[in-house]
Motif scaffolding. Structure first.
Motif, PDB file in Angstrom:
ATOM      1  N   THR A 153       4.665  -7.809   8.664  1.00  0.00           N
ATOM      2  CA  THR A 153       4.649  -6.470   8.076  1.00  0.00           C
ATOM      3  C   THR A 153       4.486  -6.502   6.558  1.00  0.00           C
ATOM      4  O   THR A 153       4.869  -5.562   5.877  1.00  0.00           O
ATOM      5  N   SER A 154       3.894  -7.564   6.022  1.00  0.00           N
ATOM      6  CA  SER A 154       3.790  -7.691   4.571  1.00  0.00           C
ATOM      7  C   SER A 154       2.647  -6.882   3.957  1.00  0.00           C
ATOM      8  O   SER A 154       2.605  -6.697   2.750  1.00  0.00           O
ATOM      9  N   ALA A 155       1.746  -6.370   4.768  1.00  0.00           N
ATOM     10  CA  ALA A 155       0.655  -5.535   4.241  1.00  0.00           C
ATOM     11  C   ALA A 155       1.214  -4.203   3.745  1.00  0.00           C
ATOM     12  O   ALA A 155       2.348  -3.828   4.049  1.00  0.00           O
ATOM     13  N   SER A 156       0.421  -3.480   2.995  1.00  0.00           N
ATOM     14  CA  SER A 156       0.892  -2.218   2.421  1.00  0.00           C
ATOM     15  C   SER A 156       1.297  -1.195   3.480  1.00  0.00           C
ATOM     16  O   SER A 156       2.126  -0.336   3.220  1.00  0.00           O
TER      17      SER A 156
ATOM     18  N   MET B 259       3.520  -1.332  -4.605  1.00  0.00           N
ATOM     19  CA  MET B 259       4.523  -1.957  -3.761  1.00  0.00           C
ATOM     20  C   MET B 259       5.746  -2.266  -4.624  1.00  0.00           C
ATOM     21  O   MET B 259       5.629  -2.831  -5.693  1.00  0.00           O
ATOM     22  N   PRO B 260       6.953  -1.896  -4.126  1.00  0.00           N
ATOM     23  CA  PRO B 260       8.161  -2.166  -4.908  1.00  0.00           C
ATOM     24  C   PRO B 260       8.403  -3.663  -5.069  1.00  0.00           C
ATOM     25  O   PRO B 260       7.876  -4.472  -4.320  1.00  0.00           O
TER      26      PRO B 260
ATOM     27  N   PRO C  43       9.680   4.483   3.896  1.00  0.00           N
ATOM     28  CA  PRO C  43       9.842   3.175   3.258  1.00  0.00           C
ATOM     29  C   PRO C  43      11.135   3.064   2.443  1.00  0.00           C
ATOM     30  O   PRO C  43      11.824   2.047   2.509  1.00  0.00           O
ATOM     31  N   ALA C  44      11.487   4.110   1.718  1.00  0.00           N
ATOM     32  CA  ALA C  44      12.724   4.072   0.921  1.00  0.00           C
ATOM     33  C   ALA C  44      13.947   3.931   1.826  1.00  0.00           C
ATOM     34  O   ALA C  44      14.874   3.175   1.521  1.00  0.00           O
ATOM     35  N   SER C  45      13.963   4.642   2.951  1.00  0.00           N
ATOM     36  CA  SER C  45      15.090   4.543   3.886  1.00  0.00           C
ATOM     37  C   SER C  45      15.138   3.168   4.550  1.00  0.00           C
ATOM     38  O   SER C  45      16.215   2.604   4.756  1.00  0.00           O
ATOM     39  N   GLN C  46      13.968   2.616   4.882  1.00  0.00           N
ATOM     40  CA  GLN C  46      13.947   1.277   5.478  1.00  0.00           C
ATOM     41  C   GLN C  46      14.493   0.245   4.488  1.00  0.00           C
ATOM     42  O   GLN C  46      15.275  -0.630   4.863  1.00  0.00           O
TER      43      GLN C  46
END
Length: 114
Positions: A17-20, A1-2, A92-95
């Motif tokens: 939405t904190s889960a992986s 996770m970043p 994920p990167a775009s979000q």
């Protein structure tokens, strides 16, 4: 996770939405089948809201939410953002990049000018 600043961690916790797998979360608990684009731009209608929630949002019965991903970004927010460089999908990167662009826009005061 970043690594995330505290504000991003707090937003994800509040949005559930904190889960992986949070980047795949849709309003109502379903998950994205693809990160190709925002669910509403892939043809999904979105998650149904209760009549009370629709009324509170000044919508009629049967309204839907297109909130999706780690930051629960909806279709009207994502549609113009996806034209920006680096937001070619809903990965994920775009979000994360989209969230940063939204924060910069809010910090500039642009979203408050009418």
């Amino acid at each position: 996770m970043p690594m995330y600043p505290a504000a991003s961690i707090a937003v994800r916790a509040v949005e559930g939405t904190s889960a992986s797998n949070g980047y795949a979360n849709l309003f109502g608990g379903a998950t994205l089948g693809s990160f190709a684009d925002h669910l509403a731009l892939l043809g999904s209608r979105g998650g149904s809201l209760s009549d009370a929630m629709c009324a509170a949002a000044v919508f009629g019965p049967g309204c839907v939410s297109t909130a999706a991903g780690a930051f629960q970004i909806n279709k009207p927010t994502w549609t113009p953002m996806r034209r920006k460089p680096g937001l070619s999908d809903f990965s994920p990167a775009s979000q994360d990049a989209g969230k940063k662009k939204l924060k910069r826009h809010a910090d500039s005061g642009a979203c408050y000018k009418m």
